[in-house]
Enzyme design. Structure first.
Site, PDB file in Angstrom:
ATOM      1  N   ASP A 285       0.880  -1.152   0.000  1.00 53.09           N
ATOM      2  CA  ASP A 285       0.000   0.000   0.000  1.00 53.09           C
ATOM      3  C   ASP A 285       0.930   1.218   0.000  1.00 53.09           C
ATOM      4  OD1 ASP A 285      -2.348   1.618   0.415  1.00 53.09           O
ATOM      5  OD2 ASP A 285      -1.658   1.831   2.489  1.00 53.09           O
TER       6      ASP A 285
ATOM      7  N   ASP B 240      -0.046   5.120   0.765  1.00 51.92           N
ATOM      8  CA  ASP B 240      -0.266   6.128   1.814  1.00 51.92           C
ATOM      9  C   ASP B 240      -0.252   5.486   3.198  1.00 51.92           C
ATOM     10  OD1 ASP B 240      -0.740   8.286  -0.042  1.00 51.92           O
ATOM     11  OD2 ASP B 240      -2.707   7.438  -0.428  1.00 51.92           O
TER      12      ASP B 240
HETATM   13  C1  BG6 Z   1      -5.702   5.914  -0.018  1.00 56.95           C
HETATM   14  C2  BG6 Z   1      -5.697   6.715   1.252  1.00 56.95           C
HETATM   15  O1  BG6 Z   1      -4.418   5.424  -0.257  1.00 56.95           O
HETATM   16  O2  BG6 Z   1      -6.112   6.703  -1.127  1.00 56.95           O
HETATM   17  C3  BG6 Z   1      -7.060   7.361   1.450  1.00 56.95           C
HETATM   18  O3  BG6 Z   1      -5.399   5.884   2.344  1.00 56.95           O
HETATM   19  C4  BG6 Z   1      -7.442   8.166   0.226  1.00 56.95           C
HETATM   20  O4  BG6 Z   1      -7.008   8.178   2.591  1.00 56.95           O
HETATM   21  C5  BG6 Z   1      -7.411   7.268  -1.002  1.00 56.95           C
HETATM   22  O5  BG6 Z   1      -8.746   8.709   0.375  1.00 56.95           O
HETATM   23  C6  BG6 Z   1      -7.764   8.001  -2.297  1.00 56.95           C
HETATM   24  O6  BG6 Z   1      -6.777   8.940  -2.591  1.00 56.95           O
HETATM   25  P1  BG6 Z   1      -6.860  10.031  -3.724  1.00 56.95           P
HETATM   26  O7  BG6 Z   1      -5.450  10.529  -3.868  1.00 56.95           O
HETATM   27  O8  BG6 Z   1      -7.333   9.346  -4.985  1.00 56.95           O
HETATM   28  O9  BG6 Z   1      -7.810  11.076  -3.274  1.00 56.95           O
HETATM   29 MG    MG Z   2      -2.728   3.250   3.417  1.00 54.64          MG
END
Ligand code: BG6
Ligand code: MG
Length: 213
Positions: free
Chosen positions: A8, A10
């Site tokens: 993963d 984030d």
């Molecule tokens: C995930 C995060 O990796 O991505 C979430 O943990 C986030 O918090 C999701 O909402 C979507 O991200 P993005 O960049 O498409 O808004």
């Molecule tokens: Mg994550």
């Protein structure tokens, strides 16, 4: 027999989970939405629109308004991304990635984020991965297994040959639903369903992961 690792993004490779939180908090403050760090814990791994739905907690809002809010949240988030550099890689993750690659394992990213490729580019680690799956790769987001199954297929591995590293409850559920080995990072309340749990990224011991599972 483990042949690959799916990371993963984030909250696992980088500290962007904090920037997602701050961006939602800013939007929530502007629009008088009920939000705090505790609610934010439920947003880990969850898609952008689904995150807003969780914040709204059943409150009805016109579709166009939701679109404007998620767009604005993403603008705030992208302001943080503009400042993102190699320094934002969590702990010694880069060294660990190099070691795994050298040992012959396939490496992939499986992220719900539509910003994933940009984040990896700014961290300067895109080239380490055999494939990068992101929020655009499949329809059904985590906790559905689709993103991880798609990732395994692209790198030519069976689900049982893959270890997933996740900081989100939805991500651990997705990995388990995919029939993969799940390594959770964070408190047991959040990732306790994983096969193996580490409190923080710096505690991850890949030797131990490979021997314990
Ligand atoms: C995930 C995060 O990796 O991505 C979430 O943990 C986030 O918090 C999701 O909402 C979507 O991200 P993005 O960049 O498409 O808004
Ligand atoms: Mg994550």
């Amino acid at each position: 027999n483990i042949k690959g690792f799916i990371f993963d993004l984030d909250g696992v490779l980088t500290d962007t989970a904090e920037f997602h939180y701050r961006s939602w908090q800013k939007l929530a403050d502007e629009e008088n939405l009920n939000f705090n760090r505790q609610i934010n814990e439920q947003l880990r791994g969850v898609s952008r629109m689904q995150s807003l739905e969780i914040i709204l907690a059943g409150q009805e809002v016109p579709t166009a308004q939701k679109k404007e809010w998620t767009d604005r949240k993403n603008e705030y988030y992208q302001e943080y991304l503009a400042e993102l550099t190699k320094k934002n890689i969590l702990d010694d993750m880069e060294a660990k990635l190099h070691q795994l690659k050298k040992a012959g394992y396939k490496l992939a990213v499986g992220s719900s984020s539509r910003n994933a490729k940009k984040v990896l580019k700014n961290l300067q680690i895109s080239d380490l991965f055999d494939t990068i799956s992101d929020g655009n790769s499949v329809e059904r987001a985590k906790p559905a297994p689709d993103l991880f199954l798609h990732t395994a297929e692209v790198i030519g591995l069976e689900p049982a040959e893959c270890v997933v590293l996740e900081d989100a409850e939805s991500g651990v559920e997705a990995a388990l639903a995919a029939g993969m080995i799940a390594v959770g990072i964070g408190p047991a309340e959040r990732v306790g369903k994983a096969h193996l749990v580490y409190t923080s990224v710096s505690d991850i011991d890949f030797e131990e992961v490979l021997t314990k599972i």
